[in-house]
Design an enzyme around this catalytic site. Structure first.
Site, PDB file in Angstrom:
ATOM      1  N   HIS A  20     -11.578  -6.390   7.990  1.00 35.85           N
ATOM      2  CA  HIS A  20     -12.284  -6.153   6.727  1.00 35.85           C
ATOM      3  C   HIS A  20     -13.555  -5.346   6.981  1.00 35.85           C
ATOM      4  O   HIS A  20     -14.543  -5.493   6.275  1.00 35.85           O
ATOM      5  CB  HIS A  20     -12.690  -7.471   6.051  1.00 35.85           C
ATOM      6  CG  HIS A  20     -11.569  -8.400   5.748  1.00 35.85           C
ATOM      7  ND1 HIS A  20     -11.029  -9.250   6.674  1.00 35.85           N
ATOM      8  CD2 HIS A  20     -10.864  -8.603   4.607  1.00 35.85           C
ATOM      9  CE1 HIS A  20     -10.057  -9.953   6.122  1.00 35.85           C
ATOM     10  NE2 HIS A  20      -9.922  -9.578   4.875  1.00 35.85           N
ATOM     11  N   GLU A  36       0.830  -1.196   0.000  1.00 37.22           N
ATOM     12  CA  GLU A  36       0.000   0.000   0.000  1.00 37.22           C
ATOM     13  C   GLU A  36       0.870   1.253   0.000  1.00 37.22           C
ATOM     14  O   GLU A  36       0.511   2.270  -0.585  1.00 37.22           O
ATOM     15  CB  GLU A  36      -0.960  -0.024   1.188  1.00 37.22           C
ATOM     16  CG  GLU A  36      -2.044  -1.115   1.098  1.00 37.22           C
ATOM     17  CD  GLU A  36      -1.549  -2.523   1.395  1.00 37.22           C
ATOM     18  OE1 GLU A  36      -0.418  -2.677   1.917  1.00 37.22           O
ATOM     19  OE2 GLU A  36      -2.293  -3.490   1.107  1.00 37.22           O
TER      20      GLU A  36
HETATM   21  C1  LIG Z   1      -2.006  -5.113   4.283  1.00 39.82           C
HETATM   22  C2  LIG Z   1      -2.889  -6.003   3.507  1.00 39.82           C
HETATM   23  N1  LIG Z   1      -3.107  -5.738   2.202  1.00 39.82           N
HETATM   24  C3  LIG Z   1      -3.944  -6.519   1.477  1.00 39.82           C
HETATM   25  C4  LIG Z   1      -4.585  -7.592   2.031  1.00 39.82           C
HETATM   26  C5  LIG Z   1      -5.561  -8.460   1.214  1.00 39.82           C
HETATM   27  N2  LIG Z   1      -5.011  -9.782   0.922  1.00 39.82           N
HETATM   28  C6  LIG Z   1      -5.283 -10.842   1.708  1.00 39.82           C
HETATM   29  S1  LIG Z   1      -4.460 -12.228   1.226  1.00 39.82           S
HETATM   30  C7  LIG Z   1      -3.733 -11.420  -0.071  1.00 39.82           C
HETATM   31  C8  LIG Z   1      -2.761 -12.154  -0.963  1.00 39.82           C
HETATM   32  C9  LIG Z   1      -1.528 -12.599  -0.222  1.00 39.82           C
HETATM   33  O1  LIG Z   1      -0.685 -13.349  -1.061  1.00 39.82           O
HETATM   34  P1  LIG Z   1       0.601 -14.104  -0.512  1.00 39.82           P
HETATM   35  O2  LIG Z   1       1.377 -13.206   0.360  1.00 39.82           O
HETATM   36  O3  LIG Z   1       1.318 -14.661  -1.679  1.00 39.82           O
HETATM   37  O4  LIG Z   1       0.060 -15.239   0.426  1.00 39.82           O
HETATM   38  P2  LIG Z   1      -0.844 -16.512   0.020  1.00 39.82           P
HETATM   39  O5  LIG Z   1      -2.279 -16.083   0.096  1.00 39.82           O
HETATM   40  O6  LIG Z   1      -0.435 -16.943  -1.340  1.00 39.82           O
HETATM   41  O7  LIG Z   1      -0.540 -17.551   1.050  1.00 39.82           O
HETATM   42  C10 LIG Z   1      -4.161 -10.087  -0.126  1.00 39.82           C
HETATM   43  C11 LIG Z   1      -3.737  -9.112  -1.143  1.00 39.82           C
HETATM   44  C12 LIG Z   1      -4.331  -7.826   3.406  1.00 39.82           C
HETATM   45  N3  LIG Z   1      -4.897  -8.855   4.060  1.00 39.82           N
HETATM   46  N4  LIG Z   1      -3.475  -7.024   4.104  1.00 39.82           N
END
Ligand SMILES: Cc1ncc(C[n+]2csc(CCOP(=O)(O)OP(=O)(O)O)c2C)c(N)n1
Ligand SMILES: Cc1ncc(C[n+]2csc(CCOP(=O)(O)OP(=O)(O)O)c2C)c(N)n1
Ligand SMILES: [Mg+2]
Ligand SMILES: [Mg+2]
Lengths: 338, 412, 338, 412
Positions: free
Chosen positions: C129, C60
């Site tokens: 959320h 962000e």
């Molecule tokens: C600060 C923040 N930004 C965005 C999100 C929304 N979000 C939740 S899971 C995710 C993807 C995360 O991907 P990764 O780090 O590769 O982990 P994975 O889900 O593949 O285990 C996002 C963008 C969040 N939870 N927190």
């Protein structure tokens, strides 16, 4: 009893806490060998060793983040953010993590930690060395927010904050680090030694969080103030002759609502002061509370005297700062109302 | 200089989209046993090559080969297999429970079970994981009660988190499992702080941070690596590269240009890149890094290469953004199948025993679910008392929360 | 006129803006090929190409930071933060940079950009959320803060925000993305098609920033609301029979003070609503302003109905949400007050 | 495993403190001319060695040697020398003016003049720098009016920033000089965004980001590198490693474990490490990186190795934390002396001409100061009208600021 400046009193609190409790660790940018840009941590590294008082990389995210990890482990971190204006990069860790940890884990993990930060203007620091971001903390449930106005309280409140089981934001009005300041920037500066509240015990004591102090007793109007503005309020009361009761709030969350109610019930009038920008400042919360609870006791609207809704301008610092003239004007306005 | 030409923006695109042909040719995979195993006190600069390789132990024939092959006896291997099978069965059940409306949301770790299950075996009691939502295996490998996990998922009356957290955001201090945050990345730097605290205190405990490859872009990742580099605390920094962050392939996180293991190089932190679907390789790498930490040699970053075989969460439909058959094309196979094969090759396991174990585990999980449902579900309750929502904001409830609690009760 | 959901109306605004103005670029986590986790940007990458609508890394800080650079260059970035709860890592770039750029450079550089973010609870999203962080923006001078309550306004306000020369925070109450919601979570959900304000022109129009709308005209009490709470207020007025005048503020900064003053002058009573936590929420500013300006018109204290000062709890969402019962109670209280 | 021993925290300590003996043995310095010069379209992975070397052109004898020696004629070199001398003279005057109370604060770039002055010559009109407070040379090398800079420093009536900013936080869009922020690091990722915008627009303009080695720890540094890695925009990312961040030596930023140039490796971004006190080396490296950017080859990170010869700012006293003679022990010498020597060796300069130039420049700076003082000083004014402080918060002033402006005027 020894007389101390704010800087000395805060240092004395840190020193005492580190002495009493091996869990207390102190860190931040330039706080180790150098002793901090305001000299607050001077001597602590030498006395307690580099693994209890050290310089960190320039990452407020990191400073707050590691503090949370340390607190969760069981230490009592006291982190310094060099200026409150630089806490924003660490804001996520404060809001989403420190403030939430006890709640979201139902007490399984906690984050007893203190984040100290010099705040406020009056030193020609321009917009990035003058901010008062307290309202950004008071809106966040799970954080306590403290701001002392004198050396005695600074030490006692900081010790209480370090001993507290919850994360505490400890704001230090930098303009009064080395002497009280009532807003008359054109008059000679006064040393703390001449102020009664510079009398600060060497040893351990606490000023409990959540309790306001009466800085000046009065009958005509209640002034709610904190930090530097307590001194400005005193000057304004004296200069206008308005018999103001000045409450030094000391802790903003949890707020000492009982003290506020008792005073406003008595005076029927209220003026709220802060240096921070006006819109959505903590003064709004105070005004909202006072009218919600004491509407039928009020003889005039609650007035706010605050910084303007602009960044703190370098050259126009004294037109920005809510000094005794503006406070005095509000005192008279609220007295003349209806 | 000649007149320059118009610039253009590079926007990463994955090798295949829905309808396309899965393509993992960019994931260069060396043979099992090939990667060298340096001593734990090696300098970060001496093992840069390991960030561009993949440490693998189990070969295609199910044999454990090469210098990373750990000394795990048949019992330990069977325990590992069982932990992975239980994790998968648990996930499958909870996905169904979510669809049946028993809770709001679920996140599984399908295909990634080896990572958490094997990593946990490298730790000691007192060590602390700072997991993401995709490491239930850390708990399950310790035989943490499934019912308690389900109680959290159902936000029921026995939920240890009192209905406050979304499903799977467990907190189990006594199992060395830090409260999972809904905010990505934040816990990574906290793991570093926790490890610093252990070092400051002259303790012997080790921390492990966890992050997804997508979340390595977050600020906390950098903060963690900077502080780990400067203060050399006993922490293992794990990156789980499951190729996806919701809909975004790993190229959007920078994977086109360097591996995630290589991120450590700029900080002078040793790093390994490991086959995350190989229980033995994960275990061996974890032991290596934990030993470094325990011996005060500082932090290690490990990239676990794996594949998110399921949807991101119960709210996600991956068929919108990746080929349906992609999972089958994943070259590192399935972690459970691979360990099972190894055990069979060792003569310690068989198809029959596997089928039997599978049936037992499904029975166990179902029984746990029945019990948890008796404690309540999100839909039907019971939950923790509503008034409890005002607790634990602070250690002691201040007046304004007491006042608000009373207002809440009045309006129920 | 076509009827749209909030999601469709916002998408229509983005589509129209990208069509009219090549400077408009749209990006954020999962907003490119996938079209966003709430499908708001669906189809835009296909239509305008990957260099005008793309996925970003999960940072962000980076999303807001690059938006500022793009805006300073001369583009019109519209960035999405996946949930308002995740804006904190980008908060420093918003507060210290986007909000300050015009001021500190005396207009040499500006940051005309929009940061969209879904906010509010009601979808069992738990504490990460569900947040409504508007007060953290309204306290920051230099930012405009907008929050629509219906599809028609959402499109018109978003187009106005994109055309604005200053940075605008655009909060989207996610509970009403696909249908209005009055807080009766146990009743069948209603589609936008049945709501008059779902009529949304296909073409270009703006709803100017800084203007409130009267969501319901009334004589007895003024209700100040925004986002989802406008619908809750309507339900509460109907259910209690209190003849409330409901102002949908739409823009929080700059505030439509004229509309507020006119209404409260007429009704003499005021209730302020929001979903965000109470202390230092934007409701405090509204209450403070109303009593400052209209003290002698008020027949009762300004009451606030808000989220509690706790994180948004997963299982107790409906005891947290300030639904029609709590709002109705405040309406009755303020009517009965002396 | 045997019972582990107590851990301890590593806290970096500099080689010398006040009273100690300056020691720069950790700064390995290769001979001038030694570093190879790859083609600009080289892959990041092929030049990792350059992040552990130092690109140097001027040798001890004042000769320009090796593959990086740029083709700059005598005129260009003299302009460079003059820019550096003017920058230094300007700084010296303004330090005095601050001490005389004419403004609140000052920050000089003593010893680091070559970096900004030489870098600027690699850019074209329309390109954009995102500087920190220590690159006034970017303006001075363009002959930006000194008086205008002083007007800002004195916050006087002609201050283009209307008294709003602290001294040296200039903003000069027409000179490709982005508004300097008082917050560290923030502008680094903005530079990446600006460059992305140039690429999105099919433009030919290039951006340059600037950051101190201490500030590389900030989140924005990482965000900048991640976005630069993923989108490959035309940006040069400069790290000025002047060994100090206020009182903290570069080890506190991670410099004990890897170079700052090496930070780029984990992102697959090519990086160079350059003698920042060597005008020719800076110019050559800058041209290389700018050409990469202009040819759509993406970003480059450059670490400039230099030494902050003065205090951090007018509020700082470095004798509290480092040996007094440390500056003299700095092995890369003084940038002005070195370029002067080169010009003398070339026969294009002499001690006499140097002394004369010095006198002229001092006269020029003094004259500028006199003029600026006529426009006012912080202490005595005049300033921009106080009411102007309400302008530029927004493009149009909303009612609440008009109201506050009126209240301010009432109470003056
Ligand atoms: C600060 C923040 N930004 C965005 C999100 C929304 N979000 C939740 S899971 C995710 C993807 C995360 O991907 P990764 O780090 O590769 O982990 P994975 O889900 O593949 O285990 C996002 C963008 C969040 N939870 N927190
Ligand atoms: C976000 C933030 N944190 C802290 C500071 C205080 N501060 C100002 S300069 C400085 C040191 C910066 O060091 P470096 O990046 O090496 O740059 P240098 O001063 O050496 O040029 C610090 C900590 C700041 N301005 N902004
Ligand atoms: Mg992932
Ligand atoms: Mg530096």
């Amino acid at each position: 009893m020894p007389r101390m400046t704010m800087v000395e009193a805060i240092r004395s609190a840190l020193d005492g806490a580190m002495e009493r409790d091996a869990r207390v660790v102190v860190f931040g940018e330039d706080v180790g060998y150098f002793g901090g840009v305001f000299r607050v941590t001077d001597g602590l590294q030498k006395k307690y060793g580099a693994s209890r008082c050290f310089d960190t990389p320039i990452s407020e995210t990191g400073i707050v983040g590691v503090a949370i990890g340390m607190a969760a482990y069981g230490l009592r971190p006291v982190a310094e953010i060099q200026f409150a204006d630089y806490m924003y990069p660490g804001y996520d860790q404060l809001v989403s993590e420190a403030a939430r940890l006890r709640y979201r884990s139902a007490g399984d993990f906690t984050a007893p930690m203190v984040v100290r930060m010099p705040c406020g203007g009056g030193i020609f620091g321009g917009q990035t060395h003058s901010q008062s971001p307290e309202a950004l903390f008071t809106h966040v449930c799970g954080l306590k927010t403290v701001i002392p106005s004198n050396p005695h309280d600074a030490k006692g409140l900081l010790l209480a904050a370090i001993e507290d089981e919850d994360p505490v934001i400890f704001l230090e009005p930098k303009r009064i680090y080395n002497g009280p300041f009532n807003g008359h920037h054109d008059r000679p500066s006064v040393p703390w030694a001449q102020h009664p509240r510079s009398e600060t015990p060497e040893g351990h004591y606490t000023v409990p969080l959540g309790h306001a102090a009466v800085a000046r007793a009065g009958e005509a109007v209640t002034v709610l103030a904190y930090g530097t503005m307590v001194h400005v309020a005193e000057a304004a009361a004296e200069e206008t002759g308005v018999d103001a009761e000045i409450l030094d709030l000391r802790t903003l969350v949890p707020l000492d609502i009982a003290a506020i109610e008792a005073s406003v019930r008595k005076t029927g009038r209220c003026v709220v002061l802060h240096e921070a920008t006006r819109t959505s400042g903590f003064g709004a919360e105070l005004a909202a509370q006072v009218q919600e609870r004491l509407f039928y006791h009020l003889e005039a609207p609650v007035l706010r005297v605050t910084g303007w809704d602009t960044p703190y301008p370098h050259a126009h610092e004294w037109d920005y700062f809510p000094g005794p003239a503006r406070v005095g004007r509000a005192l008279r306005d609220v007295m003349e109302a209806a | 200089m000649t007149e320059p030409r118009a610039l253009s923006l590079h926007v990463p695109t994955p090798p295949a989209r829905p309808g396309g042909r899965p393509d993992f040719s960019h994931v260069g995979i060396p043979r099992a046993g090939e990667a060298r195993r340096p001593p734990v006190d090696v300098g970060a600069h001496e093992i840069h090559d390991l960030a561009y390789s993949v440490i693998r132990v189990l070969n295609r024939d199910g044999e454990a080969v090469g210098p990373w092959a750990p000394e795990l006896d048949g019992e330990a291997l069977k325990q590992g297999l069982r932990a992975m099978m239980r994790t998968r069965a648990f996930d499958a059940r909870m996905m169904l429970a979510q669809r049946a409306g028993k809770t709001s949301f679920y996140m599984q770790c399908l295909g990634e079970e080896a990572i958490a299950c094997a990593f946990q075996t490298a730790l000691r009691p007192g060590d602390m994981n700072f997991p993401t939502y995709r490491q239930p295996g850390l708990l399950i490998a310790q035989d943490h009660p499934l019912v308690e996990m389900m109680d959290e998922i159902f936000s029921n009356a026995r939920d240890p988190l009192r209905g406050r957290q979304m499903p799977v955001l467990y907190s189990v201090k006594k199992a060395g499992f830090f409260s999972v945050s809904g905010n990505l990345g934040t816990q990574y730097v906290q793991a570093v702080g926790w490890a610093m605290a252990s070092a400051i205190s002259g303790d012997t405990k080790v921390a492990a941070g966890w992050i997804g490859e997508g979340s390595t872009a977050e600020s906390d990742f950098h903060a963690a690596l900077v502080f780990a580099s400067v203060f050399r605390p006993p922490v293992v920094l794990n990156v789980v590269n499951n190729q996806y962050a919701i809909s975004s392939f790993q190229g959007v996180a920078g994977g086109e240009n360097a591996t995630f293991a290589a991120r450590a190089h700029g900080y002078g932190i040793p790093s390994l890149r490991v086959d995350g679907n190989d229980y033995l390789a994960v275990h061996a790498a974890a032991c290596w890094a934990v030993e470094r930490a325990r011996r005060n040699l500082g932090s290690t970053l490990i990239e676990f290469v794996t594949y998110r075989a399921g949807p991101h969460s119960s709210s996600d439909d991956p068929s919108r953004y990746r080929p349906k058959q992609e999972s089958e094309a994943w070259p590192l196979g399935d972690p459970i199948e691979r360990l099972k094969r190894h055990l069979v090759v060792l003569g310690a396991w068989s198809e029959e025993r596997h089928a039997q174990a599978q049936a037992e585990i499904e029975e166990e999980v179902l029984a746990a679910q029945r019990e948890a449902e008796r404690h309540g579900t999100l839909q039907n309750g019971p939950h923790a008392p509503a008034a409890s929502m005002f607790e634990d904001v602070f250690q002691e409830m201040p007046w304004h929360l007491r006042e608000q609690r009373a207002q809440m009760e009045e309006n129920r």
